[in-house]
Design a protein around this motif. Structure first.
Motif, mmCIF file in Angstrom:
data_model
loop_
_atom_site.group_PDB
_atom_site.id
_atom_site.type_symbol
_atom_site.label_atom_id
_atom_site.label_comp_id
_atom_site.label_asym_id
_atom_site.label_seq_id
_atom_site.Cartn_x
_atom_site.Cartn_y
_atom_site.Cartn_z
ATOM 1 N N ILE A 180 0.844 -1.142 0.050
ATOM 2 C CA ILE A 180 -0.030 0.161 -0.009
ATOM 3 C C ILE A 180 0.872 1.262 -0.031
ATOM 4 O O ILE A 180 1.892 1.483 0.785
ATOM 5 C CB ILE A 180 -0.942 -0.044 1.228
ATOM 6 C CG1 ILE A 180 -1.809 -1.272 1.134
ATOM 7 C CG2 ILE A 180 -1.913 1.305 1.144
ATOM 8 C CD1 ILE A 180 -2.709 -1.315 2.742
ATOM 9 N N MET A 181 0.626 2.081 -0.949
ATOM 10 C CA MET A 181 1.524 3.157 -1.124
ATOM 11 C C MET A 181 0.912 4.597 -0.578
ATOM 12 O O MET A 181 0.043 4.946 -1.121
ATOM 13 C CB MET A 181 2.148 3.469 -2.511
ATOM 14 C CG MET A 181 3.023 4.600 -2.822
ATOM 15 S SD MET A 181 3.795 4.619 -4.448
ATOM 16 C CE MET A 181 2.319 4.695 -5.449
ATOM 17 N N TYR A 182 1.377 5.284 0.485
ATOM 18 C CA TYR A 182 0.723 6.711 0.677
ATOM 19 C C TYR A 182 1.451 7.654 -0.426
ATOM 20 O O TYR A 182 2.432 7.659 -0.932
ATOM 21 C CB TYR A 182 1.417 7.188 1.861
ATOM 22 C CG TYR A 182 0.977 6.145 3.143
ATOM 23 C CD1 TYR A 182 0.027 5.457 3.002
ATOM 24 C CD2 TYR A 182 1.795 6.364 4.190
ATOM 25 C CE1 TYR A 182 -0.169 4.514 4.025
ATOM 26 C CE2 TYR A 182 1.723 5.386 5.126
ATOM 27 C CZ TYR A 182 0.693 4.639 5.181
ATOM 28 O OH TYR A 182 0.304 3.718 6.310
ATOM 29 N N LEU A 183 0.522 8.487 -0.822
ATOM 30 C CA LEU A 183 0.877 9.255 -2.135
ATOM 31 C C LEU A 183 1.280 10.869 -1.611
ATOM 32 O O LEU A 183 0.657 11.211 -0.645
ATOM 33 C CB LEU A 183 -0.274 9.336 -2.951
ATOM 34 C CG LEU A 183 -0.881 8.142 -3.655
ATOM 35 C CD1 LEU A 183 -1.895 8.220 -4.622
ATOM 36 C CD2 LEU A 183 0.417 7.514 -4.304
ATOM 37 N N ASP A 184 2.073 11.467 -2.246
ATOM 38 C CA ASP A 184 2.151 12.923 -2.078
ATOM 39 C C ASP A 184 1.287 13.843 -2.513
ATOM 40 O O ASP A 184 0.651 13.582 -3.813
ATOM 41 C CB ASP A 184 3.535 13.251 -2.743
ATOM 42 C CG ASP A 184 3.888 14.815 -2.802
ATOM 43 O OD1 ASP A 184 2.998 15.545 -2.272
ATOM 44 O OD2 ASP A 184 4.938 15.166 -3.103
ATOM 45 N N SER A 185 0.483 14.439 -1.554
ATOM 46 C CA SER A 185 -0.871 15.048 -1.970
ATOM 47 C C SER A 185 -0.705 16.235 -2.666
ATOM 48 O O SER A 185 -1.590 16.644 -3.445
ATOM 49 C CB SER A 185 -1.373 15.359 -0.664
ATOM 50 O OG SER A 185 -0.854 16.302 -0.007
ATOM 51 N N VAL A 390 13.803 1.922 0.943
ATOM 52 C CA VAL A 390 12.501 2.000 1.281
ATOM 53 C C VAL A 390 11.820 2.581 -0.043
ATOM 54 O O VAL A 390 12.356 3.753 -0.311
ATOM 55 C CB VAL A 390 12.271 2.653 2.118
ATOM 56 C CG1 VAL A 390 10.526 2.753 2.567
ATOM 57 C CG2 VAL A 390 12.910 2.065 3.620
ATOM 58 N N PRO A 391 11.038 1.767 -0.871
ATOM 59 C CA PRO A 391 10.766 2.266 -2.279
ATOM 60 C C PRO A 391 9.663 3.223 -2.126
ATOM 61 O O PRO A 391 9.573 4.114 -3.259
ATOM 62 C CB PRO A 391 10.391 0.994 -2.772
ATOM 63 C CG PRO A 391 9.671 0.112 -1.784
ATOM 64 C CD PRO A 391 10.637 0.628 -0.676
ATOM 65 N N TYR A 392 8.888 3.220 -1.283
ATOM 66 C CA TYR A 392 7.872 4.345 -1.157
ATOM 67 C C TYR A 392 7.424 4.294 0.343
ATOM 68 O O TYR A 392 7.779 3.652 1.179
ATOM 69 C CB TYR A 392 6.639 4.019 -2.005
ATOM 70 C CG TYR A 392 5.858 2.635 -2.023
ATOM 71 C CD1 TYR A 392 5.286 2.176 -0.802
ATOM 72 C CD2 TYR A 392 6.307 1.509 -2.743
ATOM 73 C CE1 TYR A 392 4.738 0.923 -0.728
ATOM 74 C CE2 TYR A 392 5.740 0.352 -2.744
ATOM 75 C CZ TYR A 392 5.020 -0.122 -1.518
ATOM 76 O OH TYR A 392 4.495 -1.153 -1.386
ATOM 77 N N SER A 393 6.454 5.354 0.628
ATOM 78 C CA SER A 393 5.963 5.540 1.949
ATOM 79 C C SER A 393 4.731 4.604 2.122
ATOM 80 O O SER A 393 3.672 4.665 1.212
ATOM 81 C CB SER A 393 5.501 7.006 2.247
ATOM 82 O OG SER A 393 4.901 7.264 3.197
ATOM 83 N N GLY A 394 4.456 3.987 2.962
ATOM 84 C CA GLY A 394 3.440 2.903 3.410
ATOM 85 C C GLY A 394 3.965 1.490 3.594
ATOM 86 O O GLY A 394 4.827 1.346 4.174
#
Length: 565
Positions: A180-185, A390-394
């Motif tokens: 699950i990836m958190y996105l830059d808003s 760490v490839p992405y936030s989440g």
């Protein structure tokens, strides 16, 4: 920042929204109008993901037009938009990948997520009411990342009473979430690419009648005194939707966006308009993709679930916060969970963890545990499983070389090193939350579950971190914050079982072309493998039964035939 400072910062911004009223600690919010929508806001303070978009994105895209969506849902009076918004995005990803079809038979049960997100009998969990208690995006993410769902709508229908919910009941869950990836808003291209790659993203906006130009166009021009959080699945965009379509009149003043363009949103109010229950929201809407209601997110990875796979975890609710309390003192910290391996013949082949330390170096370790359940502080006894960034936030799941693990307790460590990055050093934590004096979430954390490994000389004034290199995180909570509830880390181990006769999917005692046919049929759900058959079918031992296993059996059979000639 210590725990108390964080709780104060949460309380100062938290908005609890419902269809009947508003409990709020932010003075600017003094009134509300809602349309069967309800989302409780815990502002997301972590770092979202900004993707390196190296392609020219089209001016428009629509998963709806590509038939990558299930039929629209109707939440009725249930305040569970946060459940529908998340589940429908997962459905779209699975349809896009050809795993499920786009009929109502593919619906996931929002009622089951809703029931799961209520207090347990021991008082732990989310402190909200079933059906009408509002909600959080964190509930859906915790539910799916713990493999508690998704459960089919056919197995737990919308009309199910809470009394039918049984936390121990085993459902037929075909596919489980591993990413699950958190996105830059604030990065529009990141959001567009995520929609294009994964079919949909889940987000939130401020739903209020004054911001609706009509049933299919919405625009909130600026920060508002009217706050009504609503969660949707965004399934497309169009750069050319006229800005004039979003003109709204608020308290006698007219507002129009400066530029054209809008996001295509899937709602959960049934077929309420002439656009099949979808609507457009302006790119310039103030709250769309805002962090005020939590992170916007996309499902990135999943795996086929079968009886050979087991997820081992000390928490089941997922991350409610980031454990980044040591960031200023240490840029290199190892977070450890002690996991229980209940069966023999288990092989660890995946590790899932939640972190917002995007770009940081990580190292995964297998760590021996002593007879008292404490991880070894001697790093020479640790086994490195994998290194990477760490490839992405989440939530991220890393594949590791299969490692046999004995029945009993094992330690899994995630070292996060932010030395050469601007990222904050942290790991997801299932930590208690409250809004002023009202408790929102009670953790299930206990001693002996989560540990911190650091250089003890870094914290000479903190007893829990200076007596040893490995310390129970509950000691940290007590020593620093006088907090006896604390939290536990979101680090999970995924194992699989090896079969008694690799390749013997139909359990006839031999491995031949019939087994390849059975496995092939099982991937399209026209043949059901038995429990032992699933274990045997995973011939390449990657924890998943798929076409790769068919190919491997065919390769082995071809080799045997060649050797016999």
């Amino acid at each position: 920042m210590n725990k108390f400072a964080k709780i104060v910062s949460i309380a100062s911004a938290m908005l609890i929204v419902s269809t009947t009223g508003l409990s709020v600690s932010a003075a600017k919010v003094d009134t509300i109008e809602s349309k069967n929508s309800s989302e409780i806001a815990i502002p997301f303070t972590g770092e979202g993901t900004t993707l390196d978009v190296d392609e020219t994105l089209p001016s428009s895209y629509s998963s709806k037009d590509l038939n990558l969506v299930t039929p629209i849902r109707q939440q009725g009076n249930a305040q569970i938009c946060w459940a529908y918004g998340g589940l429908s995005s997962l459905e779209t990803l699975l349809i896009k990948d050809g795993v499920i079809d786009n009929s109502s038979n593919s619906w996931y049960s929002a009622a089951h997520v809703d029931a799961w997100g209520t207090p347990r009998k021991d008082g732990t969990g989310w402190q909200r009411e079933y059906y009408k208690g509002g909600g959080f995006p964190y509930i859906t993410m915790g539910y799916l990342s713990s493999w508690s769902g998704g459960v089919s709508e056919n197995e737990f229908p919308y009309t199910s009473p809470l009394s039918l919910f049984d936390i121990n009941k085993k459902y037929n869950i075909n596919d489980v979430v591993t990413g699950i990836m958190y996105l830059d808003s604030e990065d529009k291209d990141t959001i567009k690419k995520s929609i294009k790659d994964y079919g949909a993203v889940t987000t939130h906006y401020n739903e209020y009648s004054k911001f609706s130009a009509d049933d299919t166009h919405s625009y909130c021009p600026a920060e508002s005194n009217y706050i009504s959080g609503h969660c949707v699945s965004v399934v497309g965009w169009d750069d050319n939707i006229s800005k004039e379509s979003f003109t709204v009149n608020i308290d006698g003043k007219t507002y129009t966006p400066k530029k054209d363009g809008a996001w295509l949103c899937r709602n959960s109010w049934g077929d309420y308009n002439d656009f099949d229950g979808y609507f457009w929201i302006s790119y310039e809407d103030y709250y769309i993709f805002s962090d005020v209601f939590g992170p916007s997110y996309a499902f990135t990875d999943y795996m086929k679930n079968n009886v050979s796979n087991t997820i081992h975890q000390v928490e089941t609710f997922g991350a409610t916060y980031e454990f980044d309390y040591l960031d200023e003192a240490s840029k290199d910290t190892t977070y450890i969970n002690v996991l229980n391996i209940d069966n023999t013949n288990e092989y660890l082949n995946k590790v899932m963890f939640e972190s917002t330390s995007v770009g940081a170096n990580y190292t995964l370790y297998y760590i021996p545990v002593d007879n008292e359940g404490t991880p070894s502080s001697d790093k020479t006894t640790w086994k490195t499983l994998k290194t990477g960034k760490v490839p992405y936030s989440g939530y991220y799941t890393a594949d590791v070389d299969p490692l046999y693990v004995s029945k009993g307790k094992i330690g899994i460590g995630v070292e996060i090193d932010t030395t050469d990055t601007k990222a904050i050093n942290g790991i997801g934590v299932s930590e208690w939350l409250e809004n002023k004096d009202e408790r929102i979430f009670n953790t299930e954390a206990k001693r002996g579950q989560s540990y911190i490994y650091t250089d003890k000389n870094i914290f000479p004034n903190i007893p829990s971190l200076s007596k040893s290199k490995v310390n129970d995180v509950m000691d940290f909570y007590e020593d620093v914050n006088d907090d006896t509830e604390g939290g536990n880390f979101v680090i999970k181990g995924i194992t699989y079982k090896r079969g008694t006769l690799a390749g013997d999917a139909n359990l006839d005692g031999v491995v031949n072309i019939d087994d390849a046919v059975c496995i092939q049929k099982s991937t399209i759900h026209s043949y059901t493998l038995s429990s032992e058959g699933q274990i045997n079918a995973d011939i390449n031992q990657d924890g998943v039964v798929n076409v790769k296993d068919v190919t491997e059996i065919q390769r082995l059979l071809a080799k045997v035939t060649g050797d016999n000639q």
